[in-house]
Write an enzyme that holds these catalytic residues in place. Sequence first.
Site, PDB file in Angstrom:
ATOM      1  N   HIS A  71       0.839  -1.188   0.000  1.00 17.62           N
ATOM      2  CA  HIS A  71       0.000   0.000   0.000  1.00 17.62           C
ATOM      3  C   HIS A  71       0.875   1.239   0.000  1.00 17.62           C
ATOM      4  CE1 HIS A  71       0.586   1.457   4.185  1.00 17.62           C
ATOM      5  NE2 HIS A  71       0.839   0.189   4.442  1.00 17.62           N
ATOM      6  N   CYS A  72       0.300   2.357  -0.472  1.00 22.43           N
ATOM      7  CA  CYS A  72       0.958   3.648  -0.387  1.00 22.43           C
ATOM      8  C   CYS A  72       0.154   4.508   0.585  1.00 22.43           C
ATOM      9  CB  CYS A  72       1.080   4.297  -1.766  1.00 22.43           C
ATOM     10  SG  CYS A  72      -0.497   4.580  -2.585  1.00 22.43           S
ATOM     11  N   ALA A  73       0.196   5.832   0.409  1.00 25.46           N
ATOM     12  CA  ALA A  73      -0.467   6.708   1.372  1.00 25.46           C
ATOM     13  C   ALA A  73      -1.979   6.557   1.354  1.00 25.46           C
ATOM     14  CB  ALA A  73      -0.085   8.161   1.095  1.00 25.46           C
ATOM     15  N   ARG A  85      -3.623   4.070  -1.200  1.00 24.69           N
ATOM     16  CA  ARG A  85      -4.072   2.998  -2.091  1.00 24.69           C
ATOM     17  C   ARG A  85      -3.504   1.635  -1.697  1.00 24.69           C
ATOM     18  NH1 ARG A  85      -1.638   5.830  -7.172  1.00 24.69           N
ATOM     19  NH2 ARG A  85      -0.438   6.787  -5.493  1.00 24.69           N
ATOM     20  N   ARG A 105       8.217   4.958   0.127  1.00 23.60           N
ATOM     21  CA  ARG A 105       7.010   5.133   0.936  1.00 23.60           C
ATOM     22  C   ARG A 105       7.206   4.861   2.418  1.00 23.60           C
ATOM     23  NH1 ARG A 105       4.213   1.493   2.870  1.00 23.60           N
ATOM     24  NH2 ARG A 105       5.021  -0.083   1.468  1.00 23.60           N
TER      25      ARG A 105
END
Length: 691
Positions: free
Chosen positions: A23-25, A27, A120
């Site tokens: 996952h990112c910030a 999504r 990330r």
Amino acid sequence: MTSSAQQIVDGVGGPANIESFTHCATRLRFQLRDASKVNATAVEAVPEVMGVVPQTGDRYQVVIGGAVQTVYQEIQDLPAMQNAGSLSDADVKAAERAKGPRGRFDWLDTLFEFLSDSFRPVLGALLGASLFITFMALMASLKVIPAWNDPNVTLPAGWQFINLMWQCIFVFLPLMVAYNASKKVGADPWVGFGIMAVLMLPAFAALGDKANGGTTTTLFGTSGIPVAHIFGIPLLIRDYGSQVFPPLLMAVVLGALWKGLKKIIPDNVQLIFLPFLSMLIMIPLTAFLIGPIGIFAGAGLGSVLKSINDFSPFIFAIVIPLAYPFMVPLGLHWPINAIMLANISTLGYDFIQGPMGAWNFACFGATAGVLFLSWREGDKQMKQTATGALAAGLLGGISEPSLYGIHLRFKRIYPRMLVGCLVGGVIIGIGGGVKTSAFAFTSLLTIPVFSPTLLYAVAVLAAFFTAMSLVIVSGYKNPEPAGVPEAAVDTPADAAAAAVTGSAAYIDEAPSVEKGASVEAGAPAPIAAVSPTSAAIELASPLDGDVVALSAVPDPVFSAGTMGPGVGIIPSGNTVYSPGAGTVVMAQDTGHALGLKLDSGVEVLIHIGLDTVNLGGEGFEVHVARGDVVQEGTPLVTFDRGVIERAGYNRITPMIVTNAKKFGAIDPLVTGRIRVGTPVIAVQEKEPVPA
């Protein structure tokens, strides 16, 4: 009840279809084995899901927003996910063969995901460090301390200690990136960390000292580069603190080597010899070749952009903020972040972050405009969304909550935000550009880091208030679909009253109106009728409102007929009724979607509004449950049109036949104003196959 995490996993094809995910910030990022197995509608129906983003190859992104970490952990904790993610060699080969031509550009997504996942996890540390930098800059501006970033200035011991609080993050950033990047490519992250750590040892730098036989050389215009001589082989000694390109390149090579060694080293001794041989090969390769190449590559990319900036700071300051709104959704900003860090390491300053600030503040300004309108309109949900996104932006410099939570949902925002980007960029360009000597997230708190500070402050505030004002003046909600009669927007008083009571009078049958027939004043709008054959199954309208062609529904999944044929209905009432006798097979808790299997065998999906899953059930009251038996005219869901409209969602309601393959022709019967119970779709029985 099935959890949201389980629904997402099921929607993307189940645990067996998930090769890996992160996952990112905002999504969830899935690497799937077969993207064609994704049920996008099911995924979007999950309350926490804000949208989906298909990508090339078998990659799939699910937009969650601020709760992404929680959802990610819930998916990881699912029992079925404990053994997911392993592929046999045969599976890998079969998957690659199945990709065909669509995998030709797969490397682009791979590159950007590699960069994203390498940076990330350290964003929080970088953000914290940037606030320490801001504090030091503020103290210098107030003359409390001398210039904190001047190498010729010695700060008092106490202030030196505070300075170390941010320097530690950037000095050892290569180690953090090496760990994350090595993990991303499937190698032991601690081996990657150790390989990069060798190049950062004080003893490694000392190899180039004259006392150890070191010399100097000039390369690519850089003079005085220390050179050590290791068994007669020249070794360039560079300062790898804050460098990001060397660990990224190292990890790419390590990943390939790791996979190759695993194939030839017996399983029972891999624990010992796989790390040993990897380090034996990679440490010299990184020290002699990959490390110097990474430094020069980063410096080279920075020099190209610097040349453009030097040639025309005005053009550069305009292009950067106008490009970023399109780069961030695609993940293209990650390489630029790496160049910023390389600029600071090699040049001592960066010239990209200043113009980038114009984009960020225009983005935050547009969010502020949405917040103002949501306060004025009493839209509780949007008010909460915009407040959180604005706080994340102004205090943390994080644009993703604004971008994915609001801006990409409402197309009217982007053009107004771009005007703000342009205004901010023009001001920076006229002023000759903005520089910073430290990597900082562009927020209100970090304004003192940029120089000239006044120019930067004026530019970003101008970008902010321009975007905010334009959004406030013009609004942000999506317009009604093209071709919809104006009358559809207004609810006739008699229909509204009947809809509230749900009385039998509300289900009065509309008179049959032939195509082209005139309509008396006060009567419903014209209805274009199609005469079905006697064998047709007629589906009644579940709503009062206006029927439009399915192609007019502003959602490609529906308008293209992906889900099946049907019609769109723009409701003027507030209750959905059953279009026929049958059984409820799906009743979402959020109330936005219903599935029915009618006694005739026709399966119907009624989707109330577009993207209304994001309301989380607010404004919806569900009257039925899965398994309930219903008759034509049975109330299914009551909804508040005001809640949908204030949230900016389109209330157009697709009515779809989802098992169309079992039948013959499926045709809309009417367009224009209709009442509940009016036949709107004709489903022909499939012709029997001759014996």
